[in-house]
Write a protein that holds these residues in place. Structure first.
Motif, PDB file in Angstrom:
ATOM      1  N   HIS A  44       1.505  -0.603  12.163  1.00  0.00           N
ATOM      2  CA  HIS A  44       0.092  -0.804  11.851  1.00  0.00           C
ATOM      3  C   HIS A  44      -0.153  -0.423  10.413  1.00  0.00           C
ATOM      4  O   HIS A  44       0.442   0.537   9.901  1.00  0.00           O
ATOM      5  CB  HIS A  44      -0.801   0.033  12.773  1.00  0.00           C
ATOM      6  N   CYS A  45      -1.032  -1.147   9.751  1.00  0.00           N
ATOM      7  CA  CYS A  45      -1.399  -0.831   8.377  1.00  0.00           C
ATOM      8  C   CYS A  45      -2.020   0.564   8.359  1.00  0.00           C
ATOM      9  O   CYS A  45      -2.934   0.845   9.144  1.00  0.00           O
ATOM     10  CB  CYS A  45      -2.395  -1.864   7.843  1.00  0.00           C
ATOM     11  N   CYS A  48      -6.045  -0.133   7.275  1.00  0.00           N
ATOM     12  CA  CYS A  48      -7.003  -0.891   8.100  1.00  0.00           C
ATOM     13  C   CYS A  48      -6.557  -1.058   9.553  1.00  0.00           C
ATOM     14  O   CYS A  48      -7.251  -1.693  10.332  1.00  0.00           O
ATOM     15  CB  CYS A  48      -7.275  -2.257   7.468  1.00  0.00           C
ATOM     16  N   GLU A  49      -5.380  -0.544   9.896  1.00  0.00           N
ATOM     17  CA  GLU A  49      -4.848  -0.590  11.262  1.00  0.00           C
ATOM     18  C   GLU A  49      -4.441  -1.981  11.738  1.00  0.00           C
ATOM     19  O   GLU A  49      -4.264  -2.198  12.931  1.00  0.00           O
ATOM     20  CB  GLU A  49      -5.835   0.023  12.265  1.00  0.00           C
ATOM     21  N   LYS A  50      -4.299  -2.961  10.817  1.00  0.00           N
ATOM     22  CA  LYS A  50      -3.843  -4.290  11.229  1.00  0.00           C
ATOM     23  C   LYS A  50      -2.446  -4.170  11.846  1.00  0.00           C
ATOM     24  O   LYS A  50      -1.556  -3.579  11.256  1.00  0.00           O
ATOM     25  CB  LYS A  50      -3.784  -5.232  10.024  1.00  0.00           C
ATOM     26  N   PRO A  51      -2.249  -4.717  13.045  1.00  0.00           N
ATOM     27  CA  PRO A  51      -0.922  -4.649  13.661  1.00  0.00           C
ATOM     28  C   PRO A  51       0.042  -5.642  13.011  1.00  0.00           C
ATOM     29  O   PRO A  51      -0.339  -6.769  12.684  1.00  0.00           O
ATOM     30  CB  PRO A  51      -1.190  -5.018  15.124  1.00  0.00           C
ATOM     31  N   CYS A  52       1.268  -5.218  12.815  1.00  0.00           N
ATOM     32  CA  CYS A  52       2.311  -6.066  12.239  1.00  0.00           C
ATOM     33  C   CYS A  52       3.581  -5.896  13.063  1.00  0.00           C
ATOM     34  O   CYS A  52       3.881  -4.796  13.514  1.00  0.00           O
ATOM     35  CB  CYS A  52       2.587  -5.674  10.788  1.00  0.00           C
ATOM     36  N   HIS A  61       1.209  -7.635   3.800  1.00  0.00           N
ATOM     37  CA  HIS A  61      -0.204  -7.348   4.060  1.00  0.00           C
ATOM     38  C   HIS A  61      -0.730  -6.329   3.053  1.00  0.00           C
ATOM     39  O   HIS A  61      -1.804  -6.524   2.474  1.00  0.00           O
ATOM     40  CB  HIS A  61      -0.379  -6.837   5.491  1.00  0.00           C
ATOM     41  N   HIS A  66      -4.463  -4.681  -0.035  1.00  0.00           N
ATOM     42  CA  HIS A  66      -4.773  -3.303  -0.397  1.00  0.00           C
ATOM     43  C   HIS A  66      -4.234  -2.852  -1.754  1.00  0.00           C
ATOM     44  O   HIS A  66      -4.454  -1.705  -2.133  1.00  0.00           O
ATOM     45  CB  HIS A  66      -4.267  -2.349   0.684  1.00  0.00           C
ATOM     46  N   ARG A 162     -12.974  -7.445  -1.152  1.00  0.00           N
ATOM     47  CA  ARG A 162     -12.374  -7.006   0.109  1.00  0.00           C
ATOM     48  C   ARG A 162     -12.094  -5.505   0.057  1.00  0.00           C
ATOM     49  O   ARG A 162     -12.339  -4.774   0.997  1.00  0.00           O
ATOM     50  CB  ARG A 162     -11.090  -7.773   0.378  1.00  0.00           C
ATOM     51  N   ASN A 166     -13.699  -2.467   2.462  1.00  0.00           N
ATOM     52  CA  ASN A 166     -12.866  -1.615   3.320  1.00  0.00           C
ATOM     53  C   ASN A 166     -13.014  -0.133   2.997  1.00  0.00           C
ATOM     54  O   ASN A 166     -12.452   0.688   3.706  1.00  0.00           O
ATOM     55  CB  ASN A 166     -11.406  -2.028   3.217  1.00  0.00           C
TER      56      ASN A 166
END
Length: 167
Positions: A44-45, A48-52, A61, A66, A162, A166
């Motif tokens: 996870h990022c 931002c917690e984006k799953p990868c 990402h 970022h 962006r 965030n």
């Protein structure tokens, strides 16, 4: 190495027999064709917690969303910046700024693999690394004579927007 072509297939089973004589089980976690798409994301990022699913995907990402742009057009009159060498090549082909094969030290703004190492392996907060990288971008702008062209250190207006959203 024997050619892996199916010689015996049972349509009701998930098992195939290849010419090498070894059964291939589609549901086996060790089979060559087992796709990571069926596995849940394990990364996870940190921002931002984006799953990868893969480390490479997480690195891309982080670079795209970022961190400031990491590559630039090395030719004096061009303000273009981006995140990937492949995008630089497309830019050079489409815009005709100069030769298509500049050396890395000519187009690299900062060493992205070192920056990703700090975040992913050393656990440095993304916010801390962002601030450091922005300083590096500003220094590099002075080195390559593009201070005016790079008045926005992030590279793209949408990246700045962006990033601010965030925070």
């Amino acid at each position: 190495m024997p050619k892996h072509t199916s010689s015996n297939r049972d349509p009701e089973s998930k098992t195939f027999t290849f010419t090498a004589g070894k059964p291939y089980n589609r549901s086996s976690p060790h089979s060559h064709h087992d796709c990571s798409a069926s596995q849940p994301p394990s990364l996870h990022c940190p921002k931002c917690e984006k799953p990868c699913r893969r480390r490479q995907e997480l690195g891309r990402h982080l670079l795209k969303f970022h961190l400031p742009c990491s590559v630039h057009c090395p030719y004096a009159s061009c303000p273009w910046r981006g995140d990937r060498k492949e995008d630089l090549k497309k830019h050079l082909i489409n815009q005709g700024c100069g030769p298509l094969n500049p050396k890395r030290e000519q187009y690299e703004i900062y060493e992205k693999n070192a920056i990703l190492y700090w975040i992913l392996d050393r656990g440095e907060p993304v916010e801390t690394v962002e601030k450091y990288v922005v300083g590096v971008v500003e220094e590099r702008a002075m080195e390559v004579g593009k201070v005016k062209e790079w008045d926005e250190p992030w590279g793209y207006e949408w990246k700045t927007t962006r990033r601010l959203r965030n925070e």
